[in-house]
Design an enzyme around this catalytic site. Structure first.
Site, PDB file in Angstrom:
ATOM      1  N   PHE A 267      12.091 -35.152  67.563  1.00  0.00           N
ATOM      2  CA  PHE A 267      13.112 -35.081  68.547  1.00  0.00           C
ATOM      3  C   PHE A 267      12.906 -34.943  70.040  1.00  0.00           C
ATOM      4  O   PHE A 267      13.553 -35.505  70.819  1.00  0.00           O
ATOM      5  CB  PHE A 267      14.072 -33.747  68.261  1.00  0.00           C
ATOM      6  CG  PHE A 267      13.376 -32.428  68.627  1.00  0.00           C
ATOM      7  CD1 PHE A 267      13.423 -32.410  70.190  1.00  0.00           C
ATOM      8  CD2 PHE A 267      12.453 -31.761  67.983  1.00  0.00           C
ATOM      9  CE1 PHE A 267      13.024 -31.056  70.770  1.00  0.00           C
ATOM     10  CE2 PHE A 267      12.003 -30.642  68.483  1.00  0.00           C
ATOM     11  CZ  PHE A 267      12.343 -30.171  69.738  1.00  0.00           C
TER      12      PHE A 267
ATOM     13  N   LYS B 159      13.148 -44.586  61.169  1.00  0.00           N
ATOM     14  CA  LYS B 159      14.066 -43.342  60.855  1.00  0.00           C
ATOM     15  C   LYS B 159      13.840 -42.577  62.335  1.00  0.00           C
ATOM     16  O   LYS B 159      12.953 -41.899  62.366  1.00  0.00           O
ATOM     17  CB  LYS B 159      13.637 -42.640  59.643  1.00  0.00           C
ATOM     18  CG  LYS B 159      14.604 -41.713  59.335  1.00  0.00           C
ATOM     19  CD  LYS B 159      14.306 -40.597  58.553  1.00  0.00           C
ATOM     20  CE  LYS B 159      13.911 -39.244  59.680  1.00  0.00           C
ATOM     21  NZ  LYS B 159      14.695 -38.712  60.192  1.00  0.00           N
TER      22      LYS B 159
ATOM     23  N   GLU C  29      16.997 -36.966  63.203  1.00  0.00           N
ATOM     24  CA  GLU C  29      18.410 -36.599  63.124  1.00  0.00           C
ATOM     25  C   GLU C  29      18.804 -35.769  64.435  1.00  0.00           C
ATOM     26  O   GLU C  29      19.996 -35.741  64.002  1.00  0.00           O
ATOM     27  CB  GLU C  29      18.455 -35.990  61.566  1.00  0.00           C
ATOM     28  CG  GLU C  29      18.058 -34.678  61.483  1.00  0.00           C
ATOM     29  CD  GLU C  29      16.344 -34.491  61.156  1.00  0.00           C
ATOM     30  OE1 GLU C  29      15.705 -35.584  61.426  1.00  0.00           O
ATOM     31  OE2 GLU C  29      15.995 -33.592  60.804  1.00  0.00           O
ATOM     32  N   LYS C  30      18.131 -35.220  65.014  1.00  0.00           N
ATOM     33  CA  LYS C  30      18.635 -34.437  66.197  1.00  0.00           C
ATOM     34  C   LYS C  30      19.255 -35.344  67.214  1.00  0.00           C
ATOM     35  O   LYS C  30      19.880 -34.855  68.207  1.00  0.00           O
ATOM     36  CB  LYS C  30      17.686 -33.579  66.665  1.00  0.00           C
ATOM     37  CG  LYS C  30      17.162 -32.387  65.407  1.00  0.00           C
ATOM     38  CD  LYS C  30      16.411 -31.221  65.892  1.00  0.00           C
ATOM     39  CE  LYS C  30      16.192 -30.008  64.709  1.00  0.00           C
ATOM     40  NZ  LYS C  30      15.115 -30.705  63.977  1.00  0.00           N
TER      41      LYS C  30
ATOM     42  N   SER D 247       5.949 -32.318  63.130  1.00  0.00           N
ATOM     43  CA  SER D 247       5.058 -31.134  62.935  1.00  0.00           C
ATOM     44  C   SER D 247       4.006 -31.450  61.990  1.00  0.00           C
ATOM     45  O   SER D 247       4.312 -32.477  61.070  1.00  0.00           O
ATOM     46  CB  SER D 247       6.523 -30.125  62.565  1.00  0.00           C
ATOM     47  OG  SER D 247       7.053 -30.844  61.358  1.00  0.00           O
TER      48      SER D 247
ATOM     49  N   CYS E 266       4.252 -32.262  73.119  1.00  0.00           N
ATOM     50  CA  CYS E 266       3.306 -32.279  72.201  1.00  0.00           C
ATOM     51  C   CYS E 266       2.143 -31.983  73.048  1.00  0.00           C
ATOM     52  O   CYS E 266       1.085 -31.418  72.593  1.00  0.00           O
ATOM     53  CB  CYS E 266       3.070 -33.234  70.994  1.00  0.00           C
ATOM     54  SG  CYS E 266       2.824 -34.925  72.020  1.00  0.00           S
TER      55      CYS E 266
ATOM     56  N   GLU F 187       2.282 -22.837  67.217  1.00  0.00           N
ATOM     57  CA  GLU F 187       2.837 -23.768  68.405  1.00  0.00           C
ATOM     58  C   GLU F 187       4.335 -23.329  68.711  1.00  0.00           C
ATOM     59  O   GLU F 187       5.072 -23.327  67.693  1.00  0.00           O
ATOM     60  CB  GLU F 187       2.916 -25.092  67.866  1.00  0.00           C
ATOM     61  CG  GLU F 187       3.501 -26.250  68.996  1.00  0.00           C
ATOM     62  CD  GLU F 187       3.511 -27.560  68.582  1.00  0.00           C
ATOM     63  OE1 GLU F 187       4.055 -27.805  67.216  1.00  0.00           O
ATOM     64  OE2 GLU F 187       3.428 -28.448  69.297  1.00  0.00           O
TER      65      GLU F 187
HETATM   66  P1  NAD Z   1       9.636 -32.413  62.649  1.00  0.00           P
HETATM   67  O1  NAD Z   1       8.553 -32.431  61.729  1.00  0.00           O
HETATM   68  O2  NAD Z   1      10.714 -31.559  62.091  1.00  0.00           O
HETATM   69  O3  NAD Z   1      10.698 -33.717  62.480  1.00  0.00           O
HETATM   70  C1  NAD Z   1       9.863 -34.798  62.738  1.00  0.00           C
HETATM   71  C2  NAD Z   1      10.536 -35.950  61.513  1.00  0.00           C
HETATM   72  O4  NAD Z   1      10.165 -35.623  60.177  1.00  0.00           O
HETATM   73  C3  NAD Z   1      12.057 -36.134  61.456  1.00  0.00           C
HETATM   74  O5  NAD Z   1      12.451 -37.482  61.601  1.00  0.00           O
HETATM   75  C4  NAD Z   1      12.463 -35.341  60.390  1.00  0.00           C
HETATM   76  O6  NAD Z   1      13.747 -35.867  59.853  1.00  0.00           O
HETATM   77  C5  NAD Z   1      11.404 -35.354  59.405  1.00  0.00           C
HETATM   78  N1  NAD Z   1      11.243 -34.400  58.675  1.00  0.00           N
HETATM   79  C6  NAD Z   1      10.992 -32.987  58.833  1.00  0.00           C
HETATM   80  N2  NAD Z   1      10.724 -32.128  57.987  1.00  0.00           N
HETATM   81  C7  NAD Z   1      10.300 -32.870  57.021  1.00  0.00           C
HETATM   82  C8  NAD Z   1      10.145 -32.795  55.545  1.00  0.00           C
HETATM   83  N3  NAD Z   1       9.823 -31.537  55.044  1.00  0.00           N
HETATM   84  N4  NAD Z   1       9.881 -33.662  54.718  1.00  0.00           N
HETATM   85  C9  NAD Z   1      10.017 -35.113  55.194  1.00  0.00           C
HETATM   86  N5  NAD Z   1      10.311 -35.197  56.471  1.00  0.00           N
HETATM   87  C10 NAD Z   1      10.628 -34.136  57.408  1.00  0.00           C
HETATM   88  O7  NAD Z   1       9.361 -32.292  63.846  1.00  0.00           O
HETATM   89  P2  NAD Z   1      10.302 -32.143  65.353  1.00  0.00           P
HETATM   90  O8  NAD Z   1      10.521 -30.767  65.413  1.00  0.00           O
HETATM   91  O9  NAD Z   1      11.142 -33.309  65.475  1.00  0.00           O
HETATM   92  O10 NAD Z   1       9.192 -32.507  66.461  1.00  0.00           O
HETATM   93  C11 NAD Z   1       8.268 -31.592  67.250  1.00  0.00           C
HETATM   94  C12 NAD Z   1       6.777 -31.781  66.422  1.00  0.00           C
HETATM   95  O11 NAD Z   1       6.513 -32.871  66.888  1.00  0.00           O
HETATM   96  C13 NAD Z   1       6.091 -30.556  67.532  1.00  0.00           C
HETATM   97  O12 NAD Z   1       5.195 -30.198  66.387  1.00  0.00           O
HETATM   98  C14 NAD Z   1       5.306 -31.580  68.198  1.00  0.00           C
HETATM   99  O13 NAD Z   1       3.969 -31.166  68.751  1.00  0.00           O
HETATM  100  C15 NAD Z   1       5.199 -32.841  67.574  1.00  0.00           C
HETATM  101  N6  NAD Z   1       4.770 -33.924  68.247  1.00  0.00           N
HETATM  102  C16 NAD Z   1       3.512 -34.464  68.374  1.00  0.00           C
HETATM  103  C17 NAD Z   1       3.236 -35.586  69.053  1.00  0.00           C
HETATM  104  C18 NAD Z   1       2.055 -36.283  68.888  1.00  0.00           C
HETATM  105  O14 NAD Z   1       2.086 -37.293  69.443  1.00  0.00           O
HETATM  106  N7  NAD Z   1       0.855 -35.454  68.577  1.00  0.00           N
HETATM  107  C19 NAD Z   1       4.492 -36.097  69.878  1.00  0.00           C
HETATM  108  C20 NAD Z   1       5.470 -35.570  69.718  1.00  0.00           C
HETATM  109  C21 NAD Z   1       5.829 -34.407  68.948  1.00  0.00           C
END
Ligand code: NAD
Length: 520
Positions: free
Chosen positions: A172, A196, A199-200, A249, A304, A404
């Protein structure tokens, strides 16, 4: 037969999608060049984090719809891979122009759905735009290698070919930049794509897809499916998807890495972080304090590469008071307010989580030297706002350090020496980024050599590389071999094929030999 938008050298313009004229809040999928409503009975509300207003609704795409998106991508692939690379580059060239022209619209959408300030939202778009610009030079990036006469009359050369259907799963926090890390590189290499969005905040992806089609991307080359875990699992399992790009994440990322690799797919998974800034007493105080405040609280700490942990070495600990003063002066407000420094966090749940981690810090002995909880923004009383918060005297065993936080919370630690500070950073499981603030070249060089983080800043708080390099997080912040964008990004989205050719008149009297061929 499929009608491709790019029948001639002219760029086609896609008519305004019908969903925009309707009263429905539900956003469509993009399948085979058409924006189509999902038949799913379930959807998720996209909520403005400053107001709690429902902005739109994301359908939980059905299995049948998901499969038709993958089929559309698969069907478009032979035509698209056969399209000259110069044509593919030109579409990116047009896309970068359209993104610039639509910068304000994209930024407003991001601020509405994600909450960050408009200026920061423009930065989100701009850092993605730079990847599109880089993709305009794909012919050079995708070049193979050639060695003439490896054996008598035999040449060997390698070519980089697109993989087929690739997929991207987005977080998101950067609704424009991260989709733009993915599909422009993938499609310019000749792949087709299923995206994809989070969703947020799916709105920026929808605008970018419209712009990509307006730029001339043929139907089926870029598809969008909405949803959450089930859609993600369908991506991991699908036989026709060859590669998966994930950013988000660790919980989701490691699951996706394991599940998609088990199906033989390539996976690149960028995950969570805990980025440290080491402050040496010889650093320029003013510049360093500004850098710490900007990198700790910008985007409400939801980057991140946010610098979420400061390690003061020796006497620099005394700067903490000034750090608190500067952080206090930041303005927390709705992202559309021109004076806002930081907006709300993404959701009520995220806000509660941040509160819980701050409280756990206090309970385990950290000092709350700046408490941003319970602030109220007049006119936006329902918003998920948290003011800049600083926890001091934090130690590595505390939960607020190990987790984090992903909110506007800066954690302060201290060390007696640079060695001790480096040790603290290296013991942390994450390895996204780390920065040092110093005027000593020797200290900076030692830090660069010994620090176990993939992206290093020397007097630079958020060292996110530009697209001619790659985004090179390491340790628990990344799983896979090939990073996002840059040379590694092109390698990720291409399969190398090595050709050995022989064109010569057969030598007179050459016999038959069954021995392993060796260079002659
Ligand atoms: P998230 O993992 O909750 O969601 C990311 C995506 O994964 C979404 O599209 C979501 O629908 C999907 N998803 C979530 N849980 C899932 C599951 N259990 N099974 C399958 N799919 C699932 O992450 P977020 O809250 O949207 O983003 C924040 C996180 O992203 C932080 O940890 C941040 O550090 C990380 N991030 C990392 C980078 C990088 O380049 N290292 C860049 C941006 C964000």
């Amino acid at each position: 037969p499929r009608i491709f938008a790019l029948a001639s050298s002219e760029f086609s313009t896609v008519a305004e999608p019908s969903w925009k004229h309707g009263t429905s809040l539900r956003i469509p999928n993009l399948i085979g060049g058409s924006f189509v409503d999902s038949q799913s009975s379930e959807s998720i509300d996209v909520i403005n984090p400053a107001t709690q207003e429902v902005v739109s609704q994301v359908p939980l795409t059905t299995d049948k719809e998901f499969k038709s998106a993958v089929s559309a991508a698969k069907e478009a692939f032979p035509y698209w891979r056969g399209t000259p690379i110069t044509t593919r580059q030109r579409i990116m060239f047009k896309l970068q122009d359209l993104i610039r022209k639509n910068m304000d619209k994209l930024a407003m959408n991001i601020t509405t759905e994600q909450g960050k300030t408009l200026k920061d939202a423009q930065g989100d778009v701009f850092r993605g735009l730079e990847v599109v610009e880089h993709a305009c030079g794909m012919a050079t990036l995708q070049m193979g290698e050639y060695v003439s006469n490896v054996s008598n009359g035999i040449d060997t050369y390698s070519i980089r070919e697109p993989l087929g259907v690739c997929a991207g799963i987005c977080p998101f926090n950067f609704p424009a930049m991260i989709p733009l890390w993915m599909f422009p590189v993938a499609v310019t290499c000749g792949n087709t794509f299923v995206l994809k969005p989070s969703e947020k905040d799916p709105g920026a992806s929808m605008i970018l897809a419209e712009l990509a089609m307006e730029a001339g991307l043929p139907s089926g080359v870029l598809n969008i499916v909405h949803g959450t875990n089930d859609t993600v699992n369908a991506i991991c399992d699908d036989e026709d998807i060859r590669a998966v790009s994930f950013v988000g994440s660790n919980t989701a990322g490691m699951h996706i890495y394991a599940r998609a690799s088990a199906k033989g797919k390539r996976v690149q998974s960028n995950m969570g972080a805990k980025n440290h800034g080491i402050v040496l007493p010889d650093a320029n105080p003013d510049a360093t304090l500004n850098a710490l405040v900007a990198a700790g609280f910008g985007a409400a700490g939801q980057r991140c590469m946010a610098l979420s942990t400061v390690v003061f070495v020796g006497d620099s600990k005394s700067w903490e008071e000034k750090l608190v003063e500067r952080a206090k002066s930041l303005k927390v407000n709705v992202g559309t307010d021109p004076d806002a420094d930081l907006g709300p966090v993404i959701s009520k749940q995220a806000k509660e989580r941040v509160y819980r981690l701050v409280q756990s810090g206090v309970e385990s002995g950290a000092k709350l030297v700046l408490d941003g909880r319970n602030i109220v923004v007049p006119g936006y009383e329902q918003g998920n706002f948290i003011g800049p918060t600083i926890l001091s005297d934090v130690t590595p065993d505390m939960e607020c350090y190990k987790e984090e936080i992903f909110g506007p919370v800066l954690i302060c630690m201290q060390a007696d020496s640079l060695d001790e500070a480096i040790n603290i950073v290296n013991r942390n499981k994450y390895g996204n980024g780390a920065a040092i603030f110093t005027t000593s070249g020797a200290a900076a060089r030692k830090f660069q050599t010994e620090i176990e983080a993939g992206q290093v800043g020397i007097n630079v708080p958020i060292p996110v590389p530009l697209p001619f390099f790659s985004f090179t997080g390491s340790k628990a912040s990344f799983a896979g071999d090939l990073n996002f964008y840059g040379k590694a990004g092109v390698q990720f989205y291409t399969q190398i094929k090595t050709v050995t050719q022989q064109w010569k008149d057969p030598p007179i009297g050459a016999g038959l030999s069954l021995a392993m061929p060796t260079s002659q």
